[in-house]
Design a protein around this motif. Structure first.
Motif, PDB file in Angstrom:
ATOM      1  N   PHE A  32       0.815  -1.140   0.072  1.00 22.33           N
ATOM      2  CA  PHE A  32       0.218  -0.022   0.060  1.00 22.33           C
ATOM      3  C   PHE A  32       1.061   1.333  -0.157  1.00 22.33           C
ATOM      4  N   LEU A  33       2.094   1.223   0.792  1.00 22.39           N
ATOM      5  CA  LEU A  33       2.671   2.613   0.495  1.00 22.39           C
ATOM      6  C   LEU A  33       3.476   2.366  -0.890  1.00 22.39           C
ATOM      7  N   ALA A  34       3.862   1.516  -1.515  1.00 23.74           N
ATOM      8  CA  ALA A  34       4.433   1.581  -2.745  1.00 23.74           C
ATOM      9  C   ALA A  34       3.079   1.998  -3.667  1.00 23.74           C
ATOM     10  N   LEU A  35       1.945   1.528  -3.535  1.00 17.23           N
ATOM     11  CA  LEU A  35       1.054   2.052  -4.342  1.00 17.23           C
ATOM     12  C   LEU A  35       0.343   3.514  -4.279  1.00 17.23           C
ATOM     13  N   VAL A  55      11.809   7.508  -9.053  1.00 17.76           N
ATOM     14  CA  VAL A  55      11.652   6.848  -7.521  1.00 17.76           C
ATOM     15  C   VAL A  55      12.832   7.358  -6.663  1.00 17.76           C
ATOM     16  N   ALA A  56      13.957   7.623  -7.297  1.00 18.38           N
ATOM     17  CA  ALA A  56      15.105   8.137  -6.334  1.00 18.38           C
ATOM     18  C   ALA A  56      14.827   9.554  -5.860  1.00 18.38           C
ATOM     19  N   LEU A  57      14.084  10.546  -6.885  1.00 18.17           N
ATOM     20  CA  LEU A  57      13.647  11.846  -6.191  1.00 18.17           C
ATOM     21  C   LEU A  57      12.446  11.701  -5.324  1.00 18.17           C
ATOM     22  N   VAL A  58      11.581  10.822  -5.300  1.00 21.20           N
ATOM     23  CA  VAL A  58      10.334  10.827  -4.609  1.00 21.20           C
ATOM     24  C   VAL A  58      10.922  10.210  -2.997  1.00 21.20           C
ATOM     25  N   LEU A 157      10.355  -0.626   4.883  1.00 23.81           N
ATOM     26  CA  LEU A 157      10.769   0.344   4.121  1.00 23.81           C
ATOM     27  C   LEU A 157      11.502  -0.116   3.070  1.00 23.81           C
ATOM     28  N   ALA A 158      12.272  -1.501   3.224  1.00 24.23           N
ATOM     29  CA  ALA A 158      12.808  -2.013   2.207  1.00 24.23           C
ATOM     30  C   ALA A 158      12.056  -2.393   1.146  1.00 24.23           C
ATOM     31  N   LEU A 159      10.901  -3.290   1.433  1.00 25.69           N
ATOM     32  CA  LEU A 159       9.729  -3.968   0.522  1.00 25.69           C
ATOM     33  C   LEU A 159       9.272  -2.763  -0.202  1.00 25.69           C
ATOM     34  N   SER A 160       8.809  -1.506   0.427  1.00 26.85           N
ATOM     35  CA  SER A 160       8.030  -0.676  -0.180  1.00 26.85           C
ATOM     36  C   SER A 160       9.096  -0.321  -1.259  1.00 26.85           C
ATOM     37  N   LEU A 161      10.443   0.141  -1.084  1.00 33.21           N
ATOM     38  CA  LEU A 161      11.295   0.540  -1.982  1.00 33.21           C
ATOM     39  C   LEU A 161      11.330  -0.217  -3.284  1.00 33.21           C
ATOM     40  N   TYR A 162      11.672  -1.656  -2.863  1.00 34.52           N
ATOM     41  CA  TYR A 162      11.579  -2.743  -3.918  1.00 34.52           C
ATOM     42  C   TYR A 162      10.250  -2.790  -5.009  1.00 34.52           C
ATOM     43  N   LEU A 167       7.451  -2.256  -9.789  1.00 33.63           N
ATOM     44  CA  LEU A 167       6.023  -2.424  -9.823  1.00 33.63           C
ATOM     45  C   LEU A 167       5.384  -2.747 -11.157  1.00 33.63           C
ATOM     46  N   PRO A 168       5.965  -2.242 -12.223  1.00 36.67           N
ATOM     47  CA  PRO A 168       5.430  -2.359 -13.581  1.00 36.67           C
ATOM     48  C   PRO A 168       5.931  -3.660 -13.941  1.00 36.67           C
ATOM     49  N   VAL A 169       7.130  -4.230 -13.680  1.00 36.69           N
ATOM     50  CA  VAL A 169       7.235  -5.573 -13.810  1.00 36.69           C
ATOM     51  C   VAL A 169       6.614  -6.560 -13.215  1.00 36.69           C
ATOM     52  N   MET A 170       6.077  -6.258 -11.845  1.00 29.65           N
ATOM     53  CA  MET A 170       5.241  -7.141 -11.030  1.00 29.65           C
ATOM     54  C   MET A 170       3.991  -7.123 -11.797  1.00 29.65           C
ATOM     55  N   THR A 171       3.370  -6.174 -12.073  1.00 27.55           N
ATOM     56  CA  THR A 171       2.022  -6.085 -12.772  1.00 27.55           C
ATOM     57  C   THR A 171       2.222  -6.740 -14.129  1.00 27.55           C
ATOM     58  N   ARG A 172       2.926  -6.561 -14.897  1.00 32.46           N
ATOM     59  CA  ARG A 172       3.166  -7.295 -16.411  1.00 32.46           C
ATOM     60  C   ARG A 172       3.216  -8.955 -16.031  1.00 32.46           C
ATOM     61  N   TRP A 173       4.027  -9.374 -15.021  1.00 31.41           N
ATOM     62  CA  TRP A 173       3.916 -10.683 -14.817  1.00 31.41           C
ATOM     63  C   TRP A 173       2.581 -11.135 -14.277  1.00 31.41           C
ATOM     64  N   ALA A 174       1.956 -10.272 -13.469  1.00 29.97           N
ATOM     65  CA  ALA A 174       0.611 -10.600 -12.987  1.00 29.97           C
ATOM     66  C   ALA A 174      -0.492 -10.874 -14.214  1.00 29.97           C
ATOM     67  N   TYR A 175      -0.169  -9.870 -15.055  1.00 38.67           N
ATOM     68  CA  TYR A 175      -1.321  -9.842 -15.960  1.00 38.67           C
ATOM     69  C   TYR A 175      -1.174 -11.178 -16.859  1.00 38.67           C
ATOM     70  N   ARG A 176       0.323 -11.570 -17.120  1.00 36.02           N
ATOM     71  CA  ARG A 176       0.332 -12.829 -17.938  1.00 36.02           C
ATOM     72  C   ARG A 176      -0.316 -14.105 -17.487  1.00 36.02           C
ATOM     73  N   LEU A 177      -0.712 -13.877 -16.111  1.00 31.32           N
ATOM     74  CA  LEU A 177      -1.400 -15.285 -15.881  1.00 31.32           C
ATOM     75  C   LEU A 177      -3.062 -15.199 -16.544  1.00 31.32           C
ATOM     76  N   ALA A 178      -3.376 -14.192 -16.760  1.00 30.95           N
ATOM     77  CA  ALA A 178      -4.745 -13.980 -17.574  1.00 30.95           C
ATOM     78  C   ALA A 178      -4.729 -14.732 -18.973  1.00 30.95           C
ATOM     79  N   PRO A 179      -6.007 -15.258 -19.424  1.00 38.72           N
ATOM     80  CA  PRO A 179      -5.886 -15.915 -20.660  1.00 38.72           C
ATOM     81  C   PRO A 179      -5.397 -14.778 -21.715  1.00 38.72           C
ATOM     82  N   ALA A 180      -5.001 -15.182 -22.871  1.00 36.74           N
ATOM     83  CA  ALA A 180      -4.427 -14.086 -23.848  1.00 36.74           C
ATOM     84  C   ALA A 180      -5.660 -13.343 -24.352  1.00 36.74           C
TER      85      ALA A 180
END
Length: 339
Positions: A32-35, A55-58, A157-162, A167-180
């Motif tokens: 939720f902090l990352a979002l 990310v570094a600036l924020v 804090l470490a997980l939020s930064l990661y 986040l874009p990579v994680m969401t793309r991998w999550a969307y690949r689980l859906a049918p094409a």
């Protein structure tokens, strides 16, 4: 055999989740902090800044703000907390000597019961080794709690930064689980949920800071003691949906009553009047780009989240309910219409 394996894996997953409760809470908090920081990063990306730089600036801006708060606000809060602790005996003596307490003691014999409890406690401290061991164990337990809080904060804090960086990579991998055939629609709904949760976190933060600023101004104007310490309490409680502001107003009014009703009543009138303005004008304008949840569903969601997962559950209840409503509105309702 495959059915038995599936049931066994489900039981194993449930057992793992039941035994790593703090880790799940840390992951959810970091998510939720990352979002919440994601909309700021996206705005910087829209202006041509690469994502690592955004990310570094924020993160640097948040770190600078945190250091500024630590340098300017924390010493004042610590000093006021020490003053409050020093005034507690006088406040207790004033309460015990008040006319209302005397009338209540005449009916319930509170003073006699308290004196007997203190005498029994003194006797146990002097003679009961188990009691002394329990005190030592309580001190050790308190130390472990403090250690867990520090460890959890660092992990969050470490997980939020990661999560914020990837986040874009994680969401793309999550969307690949859906049918094409449905991936584009899943991605559209997922992006709406991510934007809604991020806007909610930022909006709730703005509302909490504004609430604390108004409360601080009212405290300084009416002469409420421990203004800095109480404004921090107001800011923390303002993150709790629906009931946080009311609870903060009641607590600060009770503290203000120690300085006299001439201080407490003006503060209470001004603060609760602001809560009405916040509910009907401030929050709708700030939250117009965030989640939209009907009032009845919001109350039920906050109550259920608080019962299941405490304060964290109450904080994430409204975004979770909004995500569920989005799925119902965009997926299940059109299916019913087609039938």
């Amino acid at each position: 055999f495959l059915l038995a394996v599936g049931v066994g894996l489900a039981v194993l997953c449930w057992w793992v989740l039941a035994n790593v409760g703090p880790l799940v809470g840390w992951v959810v908090t970091a998510t939720f902090l990352a979002l919440g920081l994601e909309p700021l990063v996206r705005r910087l990306e829209a202006r041509g800044l690469p994502r690592p730089g955004a990310v570094a600036l924020v993160v640097l801006a948040l770190a600078a703000a945190g250091c500024l708060v630590i340098v300017l606000v924390v010493p004042r809060i610590v000093a006021e907390a020490a003053q409050l602790a020093g005034r507690v005996p006088a406040l207790v003596d004033g309460l015990l000597g008040s006319e209302a307490f005397e009338r209540l003691d005449a009916r319930l014999r509170i003073r006699d019961s308290a004196e007997r409890w203190v005498q029994e406690l003194s006797g146990r401290i002097g003679s009961d080794r188990d009691f002394l061991g329990g005190i030592f164990g309580g001190v050790v337990g308190l130390g472990s709690v403090v250690l867990n809080v520090v460890t959890g904060t660092l992990i969050v804090l470490a997980l939020s930064l990661y999560f914020l960086v990837s986040l874009p990579v994680m969401t793309r991998w999550a969307y690949r689980l859906a049918p094409a055939s449905r991936r584009a629609r899943v991605q559209e709904l997922g992006d709406q949920m991510v934007r809604g949760v991020g806007n909610y976190v930022i909006g709730q933060t703005c509302v909490a800071l504004l609430n604390a600023a108004v409360a601080l101004a009212l405290m300084l104007a009416t002469g409420v003691p421990f203004a800095a310490l109480l404004s921090l309490l107001v800011a923390l409680l303002a993150f709790v949906p629906l009931v946080g502001g009311v609870l903060a107003g009641v607590l600060v009014t009770l503290v203000a009553a120690t300085a006299g009703w001439g201080t407490a009543l003006p503060y209470a009138v001004g603060y609760f009047a602001y809560l009405q303005v916040e509910a009907y004008f401030v929050s709708p304008r700030i939250m117009r780009r965030a989640v939209a949840v009907p009032g009845a569903i919001a109350v039920i969601a906050v109550a259920a989240g608080g019962s299941l997962w405490g304060v964290l559950g109450a904080l994430i209840a409204i975004p979770t309910a909004a995500a569920g409503l989005l799925l119902v509105r965009e997926v299940f309702v059109p299916r019913q219409d087609r039938r």
